[in-house]
Design a protein around this motif. Structure first.
Motif, PDB file in Angstrom:
ATOM      1  N   ARG B  32      11.082 -35.148  35.152  1.00 21.59           N
ATOM      2  CA  ARG B  32       9.737 -35.358  34.779  1.00 21.59           C
ATOM      3  C   ARG B  32       8.943 -36.283  33.183  1.00 21.59           C
ATOM      4  O   ARG B  32       7.057 -36.617  33.288  1.00 21.59           O
ATOM      5  CB  ARG B  32       9.488 -33.505  34.569  1.00 21.59           C
ATOM      6  CG  ARG B  32      10.287 -32.929  35.172  1.00 21.59           C
ATOM      7  CD  ARG B  32       9.525 -31.255  35.210  1.00 21.59           C
ATOM      8  NE  ARG B  32      10.890 -30.720  36.427  1.00 21.59           N
ATOM      9  CZ  ARG B  32       9.948 -30.385  37.758  1.00 21.59           C
ATOM     10  NH1 ARG B  32       9.236 -30.797  37.927  1.00 21.59           N
ATOM     11  NH2 ARG B  32      10.669 -30.084  38.946  1.00 21.59           N
ATOM     12  N   LEU B  35       8.308 -39.600  34.352  1.00 23.38           N
ATOM     13  CA  LEU B  35       7.580 -40.680  35.710  1.00 23.38           C
ATOM     14  C   LEU B  35       6.124 -39.830  35.450  1.00 23.38           C
ATOM     15  O   LEU B  35       5.161 -40.430  35.989  1.00 23.38           O
ATOM     16  CB  LEU B  35       8.309 -39.700  36.664  1.00 23.38           C
ATOM     17  CG  LEU B  35       9.320 -40.002  37.874  1.00 23.38           C
ATOM     18  CD1 LEU B  35       9.794 -39.155  38.653  1.00 23.38           C
ATOM     19  CD2 LEU B  35       9.290 -40.959  37.736  1.00 23.38           C
ATOM     20  N   LYS B  36       5.780 -38.911  34.751  1.00 26.98           N
ATOM     21  CA  LYS B  36       4.648 -38.577  34.191  1.00 26.98           C
ATOM     22  C   LYS B  36       4.278 -39.486  33.029  1.00 26.98           C
ATOM     23  O   LYS B  36       2.303 -40.252  33.171  1.00 26.98           O
ATOM     24  CB  LYS B  36       4.459 -37.117  33.087  1.00 26.98           C
ATOM     25  CG  LYS B  36       3.141 -36.454  33.938  1.00 26.98           C
ATOM     26  CD  LYS B  36       3.321 -34.678  33.983  1.00 26.98           C
ATOM     27  CE  LYS B  36       2.202 -34.310  32.503  1.00 26.98           C
ATOM     28  NZ  LYS B  36       2.353 -33.444  32.480  1.00 26.98           N
ATOM     29  N   SER B  37       4.778 -39.674  31.788  1.00 26.02           N
ATOM     30  CA  SER B  37       3.486 -40.593  31.389  1.00 26.02           C
ATOM     31  C   SER B  37       4.559 -41.741  30.263  1.00 26.02           C
ATOM     32  O   SER B  37       4.631 -42.471  29.708  1.00 26.02           O
ATOM     33  CB  SER B  37       4.454 -39.646  29.717  1.00 26.02           C
ATOM     34  OG  SER B  37       5.151 -38.932  29.443  1.00 26.02           O
ATOM     35  N   TYR B 116      15.079 -46.141  37.688  1.00 26.48           N
ATOM     36  CA  TYR B 116      13.597 -46.206  37.636  1.00 26.48           C
ATOM     37  C   TYR B 116      13.122 -47.148  36.281  1.00 26.48           C
ATOM     38  O   TYR B 116      12.689 -47.933  36.861  1.00 26.48           O
ATOM     39  CB  TYR B 116      13.295 -44.508  37.068  1.00 26.48           C
ATOM     40  CG  TYR B 116      11.702 -45.051  36.263  1.00 26.48           C
ATOM     41  CD1 TYR B 116      10.244 -44.832  37.801  1.00 26.48           C
ATOM     42  CD2 TYR B 116      10.913 -44.398  35.051  1.00 26.48           C
ATOM     43  CE1 TYR B 116       9.139 -44.773  36.996  1.00 26.48           C
ATOM     44  CE2 TYR B 116       9.968 -44.508  34.432  1.00 26.48           C
ATOM     45  CZ  TYR B 116       8.656 -44.463  35.578  1.00 26.48           C
ATOM     46  OH  TYR B 116       7.908 -45.189  35.183  1.00 26.48           O
ATOM     47  N   TYR B 150      13.790 -34.380  44.274  1.00 25.13           N
ATOM     48  CA  TYR B 150      14.064 -35.814  42.998  1.00 25.13           C
ATOM     49  C   TYR B 150      14.969 -36.853  43.202  1.00 25.13           C
ATOM     50  O   TYR B 150      15.043 -37.994  42.657  1.00 25.13           O
ATOM     51  CB  TYR B 150      15.566 -35.103  42.124  1.00 25.13           C
ATOM     52  CG  TYR B 150      14.990 -33.878  41.013  1.00 25.13           C
ATOM     53  CD1 TYR B 150      13.634 -33.540  40.514  1.00 25.13           C
ATOM     54  CD2 TYR B 150      15.405 -32.699  41.560  1.00 25.13           C
ATOM     55  CE1 TYR B 150      13.322 -32.606  40.143  1.00 25.13           C
ATOM     56  CE2 TYR B 150      14.446 -31.242  40.471  1.00 25.13           C
ATOM     57  CZ  TYR B 150      13.822 -31.367  39.874  1.00 25.13           C
ATOM     58  OH  TYR B 150      14.088 -31.062  39.199  1.00 25.13           O
ATOM     59  N   ASN B 154       8.284 -41.171  47.041  1.00 21.58           N
ATOM     60  CA  ASN B 154       7.814 -41.065  46.219  1.00 21.58           C
ATOM     61  C   ASN B 154       8.573 -39.667  45.242  1.00 21.58           C
ATOM     62  O   ASN B 154       8.118 -38.474  45.212  1.00 21.58           O
ATOM     63  CB  ASN B 154       6.722 -40.268  46.810  1.00 21.58           C
ATOM     64  CG  ASN B 154       5.981 -41.740  47.416  1.00 21.58           C
ATOM     65  OD1 ASN B 154       5.957 -41.474  49.056  1.00 21.58           O
ATOM     66  ND2 ASN B 154       5.414 -43.193  46.455  1.00 21.58           N
ATOM     67  N   GLY B 157       6.769 -36.848  43.614  1.00 19.05           N
ATOM     68  CA  GLY B 157       4.993 -37.105  43.799  1.00 19.05           C
ATOM     69  C   GLY B 157       4.588 -38.471  43.154  1.00 19.05           C
ATOM     70  O   GLY B 157       3.574 -38.648  42.688  1.00 19.05           O
ATOM     71  N   SER B 158       5.362 -39.236  42.797  1.00 18.15           N
ATOM     72  CA  SER B 158       5.381 -40.826  42.152  1.00 18.15           C
ATOM     73  C   SER B 158       5.501 -42.239  42.619  1.00 18.15           C
ATOM     74  O   SER B 158       5.252 -41.574  44.029  1.00 18.15           O
ATOM     75  CB  SER B 158       6.316 -40.437  41.052  1.00 18.15           C
ATOM     76  OG  SER B 158       7.753 -41.587  41.662  1.00 18.15           O
ATOM     77  N   ALA B 159       4.907 -42.753  42.552  1.00 20.45           N
ATOM     78  CA  ALA B 159       5.525 -43.866  43.018  1.00 20.45           C
ATOM     79  C   ALA B 159       6.923 -44.229  43.559  1.00 20.45           C
ATOM     80  O   ALA B 159       7.038 -45.660  43.979  1.00 20.45           O
ATOM     81  CB  ALA B 159       4.207 -45.422  42.516  1.00 20.45           C
ATOM     82  N   PHE B 160       7.545 -43.901  42.843  1.00 18.08           N
ATOM     83  CA  PHE B 160       9.090 -44.351  42.156  1.00 18.08           C
ATOM     84  C   PHE B 160       9.760 -43.797  43.605  1.00 18.08           C
ATOM     85  O   PHE B 160       9.658 -42.122  43.866  1.00 18.08           O
ATOM     86  CB  PHE B 160       9.736 -44.225  40.761  1.00 18.08           C
ATOM     87  CG  PHE B 160      10.998 -43.870  41.095  1.00 18.08           C
ATOM     88  CD1 PHE B 160      11.325 -45.398  41.345  1.00 18.08           C
ATOM     89  CD2 PHE B 160      11.744 -43.189  40.284  1.00 18.08           C
ATOM     90  CE1 PHE B 160      12.805 -46.205  41.078  1.00 18.08           C
ATOM     91  CE2 PHE B 160      13.130 -43.117  40.303  1.00 18.08           C
ATOM     92  CZ  PHE B 160      13.958 -44.468  40.860  1.00 18.08           C
ATOM     93  N   SER B 161      10.585 -44.352  44.440  1.00 18.88           N
ATOM     94  CA  SER B 161      11.544 -44.121  45.920  1.00 18.88           C
ATOM     95  C   SER B 161      12.710 -44.443  44.833  1.00 18.88           C
ATOM     96  O   SER B 161      12.927 -45.875  44.908  1.00 18.88           O
ATOM     97  CB  SER B 161      11.363 -44.338  46.894  1.00 18.88           C
ATOM     98  OG  SER B 161       9.106 -44.240  47.059  1.00 18.88           O
TER      99      SER B 161
END
Ligand SMILES: Cc1cc2nc3c(=O)[nH]c(=O)nc-3n(C[C@H](O)[C@H](O)[C@H](O)COP(=O)(O)O)c2cc1C
Ligand code: SF4
Ligand code: FES
Lengths: 171, 432
Positions: B32, B35-37, B116, B150, B154, B157-161
């Motif tokens: 978390r 992906l957030k920061s 990531y 997880y 996305n 909700g991020s751009a990472f898949s």
């Protein structure tokens, strides 16, 4: 025309369920031969081993030569090209188990089942194979029977384990 | 008391840690946070700064390895892969099994974060086929991750898949060598590839690929969540982090424990494994699996740090030690190991394919009382020839020679006695 023949020959050997599972694997590889090991494992999971007939059928389905696929099948320890019993016993003969006396336990096991490495019991219930370290060295000696791991083996434990299997079989 | 990091969810009862329990103990906090920061580059910096070294055997710094993966703008468009090496077939090694069976989410979170960081969109867990329970639990955990957002498209909700698959091996020790592993994943015979090109640039299907050990990857969530500086304080010697150390052989309490990097060997052996079984004395140990050199009594106060063990002439390897007692035959033990390596040689290059069975034969003769002085010279020659890196295509053959060369150094008397007595001196009434 040839395509059709291959198709029908293939499907007469491999079941539609097997083909379906193989096709799922094919969907994540960029070339068909990439699913070779998976396909062998799928067929073996259903039948216990991979016969010549199945090997040829898989090779055709993956558009590779049977010889190439055979080279792959025989490379790996857990692909069986000969029939095996209902359960395969993987008996660890690596270093920690050796230090903890696995040779004696192997002898005991051979006495109980009357088979040596590479052999199958007369009733076709068990095949005995040596296996490298099973990653349970702190509980040596160890073996797997089918999917189950047995640890800290000694003679009475071995007697007990196979008496239980016999009982189960009789039920 | 040591801080438990990797094994905080692991207990004596062999139970898995389901997703809710994992989350309740700070699980997926690292993910978390990242992906957030954190940009991938910041994650890479953190891992580099942590000085984490690979736990698969070679001890290569993880952050440096990752930094060789080309950035998206520097390579042709297409997949990048992350592979977890869960083959664990090194004799005497039993640590990754534990991590996967009892805390599968820790590994999965580590893999998502690693993917990531390097920009991978597909991840595989290449696992021993015999690890049936681990395979089942990992598959269940992966399913839980897809359901919780997880894994898949996305993530959170991020751009990472990321897609993740478990791939059980069809069995062969050489599959653990990273380029052989890649060939196995491609459905081929698992012969190692020539390097260069390195997998970081051209690996699975010719695409950039990172291969890391299970334990290495399990460290990543903690490094990201708590930071490199914290991670460095965990070690008591020069290396950072904790390590799963194991002891097998005839000790009172064999097992696997998470301890600070740099814990002295003696402490592991005496405080955790409770010393030798009654009636037996310590004779030697392989510090990190079957392909490491023997250490002896005089090395027991050394710290289990990569460079310290290296300077003593051995390798940290997997950190799971195998203890030789004074009533087991060192020649017999080395023979057992060489049999394994000869059997598992992939057959690609001659010194290994032909040399290892030859070595095995000489050792068998010695052990069976049919050895001669000349055989000892032959062994020394084989050690020199097969054991020199560069004479073989991969590290299997030199690794095979490590226990033999050090056994001949420290236990030469034992080798000689086999010749002079015409039998194994440890044999009692014909039984070993
Ligand atoms: C013959 C051979 C077998 C290996 N087996 C394994 C293994 O089972 N697991 C593993 O993680 N690394 C194994 N390795 C090391 C890998 O090639 C590779 O260095 C490692 O997976 C990298 O991970 P790390 O950087 O996280 O340590 C093996 C190497 C060789 C030469
Ligand atoms: S050293 Fe052995 S395992 Fe490695 S490539 Fe050569 S034959 Fe294969
Ligand atoms: S040596 Fe037998 S389980 Fe490891």
């Amino acid at each position: 025309m040839i395509e059709n023949i291959i198709q029908s020959e293939t499907s007469s050997t491999l079941t539609s369920e097997e083909l379906q599972l193989i096709n799922i694997e094919l969907s994540h590889v960029p070339q068909k031969s990439g699913a070779a090991i998976d396909a062998l494992k799928i067929v073996q999971a259903k039948r216990g081993w991979v016969s010549d007939e199945c090997l040829i059928a898989i090779a055709k389905h993956l558009e590779m030569s049977a010889e190439e696929l055979e080279g792959i099948a025989t490379f790996y320890n857990l692909i069986f090209r000969r029939p095996v019993g209902d359960k395969v016993i993987l008996f660890c003969d690596s270093v920690s188990c050796w230090l903890c006396g696995c040779e004696n336990q192997k002898q005991k096991l051979s006495e109980i089942l009357k088979i040596d490495y590479g052999e199958t019991t007369k009733d076709e219930k068990f095949t005995l194979l040596p296996v490298p370290c099973l990653g349970a060295c702190d509980k040596a000696p160890v073996m797997m029977v089918g999917d189950d791991l047995f640890t800290n083996l000694n003679s009475s434990k071995l007697e007990h384990i196979f008496a239980n299997y016999r009982e189960e079989g009789e039920k | 008391m040591t801080e438990k990091v990797l094994t905080k969810n692991i207990s004596k009862v062999n139970e898995t840690t389901p997703i809710d329990k994992y989350e309740a103990c700070e699980g997926y906090s690292g993910l978390r946070k990242a992906l957030k920061s954190m940009a991938p580059g910041e994650c890479l910096t953190e891992v580099k700064n942590s000085k984490l070294r690979g736990r698969g055997g070679a001890g290569f710094p993880t952050g440096i390895k990752w930094s060789f993966v080309p950035k998206n703008e520097d390579c042709l468009p297409g997949h990048k892969y992350l592979i977890c090496n869960a083959d664990e077939m090194e004799p005497g090694t039993f640590k990754d099994r534990l991590l996967m069976e009892q805390d599968p989410h820790q590994l999965i979170e580590g893999m998502i974060l690693s993917a990531y960081t390097i920009g991978a969109d597909v991840a595989y867990i290449f696992i021993r086929g015999e690890y049936r329970l681990a395979i089942q639990r990992l598959n269940e955990a992966i399913k839980e991750c897809y359901n919780s957002g997880y894994l898949g498209r996305n993530i959170l909700g991020s751009a990472f898949s990321l897609e993740m698959y478990v791939h059980p091996s069809a069995g062969r020790y050489i599959c653990g060598e990273e380029t052989a592993l890649i060939n196995a994943l491609e459905g081929k015979r698992a012969n190692p590839r020539a390097k260069p090109p390195f997998p970081q640039v051209s690996g699975l299907w010719g695409r950039p690929t990172i291969v890391n050990n299970v334990e290495t990857l399990c460290n990543i969530p903690h490094i990201i969540h708590k930071g490199a500086e914290w991670f460095k304080t965990l070690g008591v010697g020069e290396d950072s982090g904790t390590k799963l150390f194991g002891v097998s052989g005839r000790v009172k309490n064999p097992g696997c424990w998470e301890l600070p990097m740099g814990t002295p060997i003696r402490q592991i052996l005496e405080d955790h494994a409770d010393g030798m079984q009654t009636g037996l004395n310590f004779k030697g140990l392989l510090p990190g699996g079957g392909s490491t050199d023997f250490l002896i009594e005089s090395h027991l106060d050394l710290a289990m740090d990569y460079n310290v063990i290296g300077a003593a002439g051995s390798r940290m390897g997997t950190g799971t030690m195998i203890i030789l007692d004074d009533q087991s035959c060192p020649v017999g033990m080395v023979l057992n190991l060489i049999r394994f390596f000869a059997q598992e040689s992939c057959g690609f290059c001659t010194p290994c394919r032909d040399g290892l069975p030859w070595t095995r034969q000489v050792l068998e003769d010695l052990e069976n009382g049919k050895g001669s002085e000349e055989d000892l010279e032959t062994l020394a020659y084989q050690v020199k020839y097969i054991g020199t890196p560069g004479n073989t295509h991969c590290a299997l053959a030199p690794g095979a020679m490590e226990p033999l060369q050090s056994a001949m150094k420290y236990f030469y008397e034992d080798f000689k006695n086999h010749v002079t007595l015409g039998r194994c001196p440890y044999e009692i009434d014909g039984v070993h």
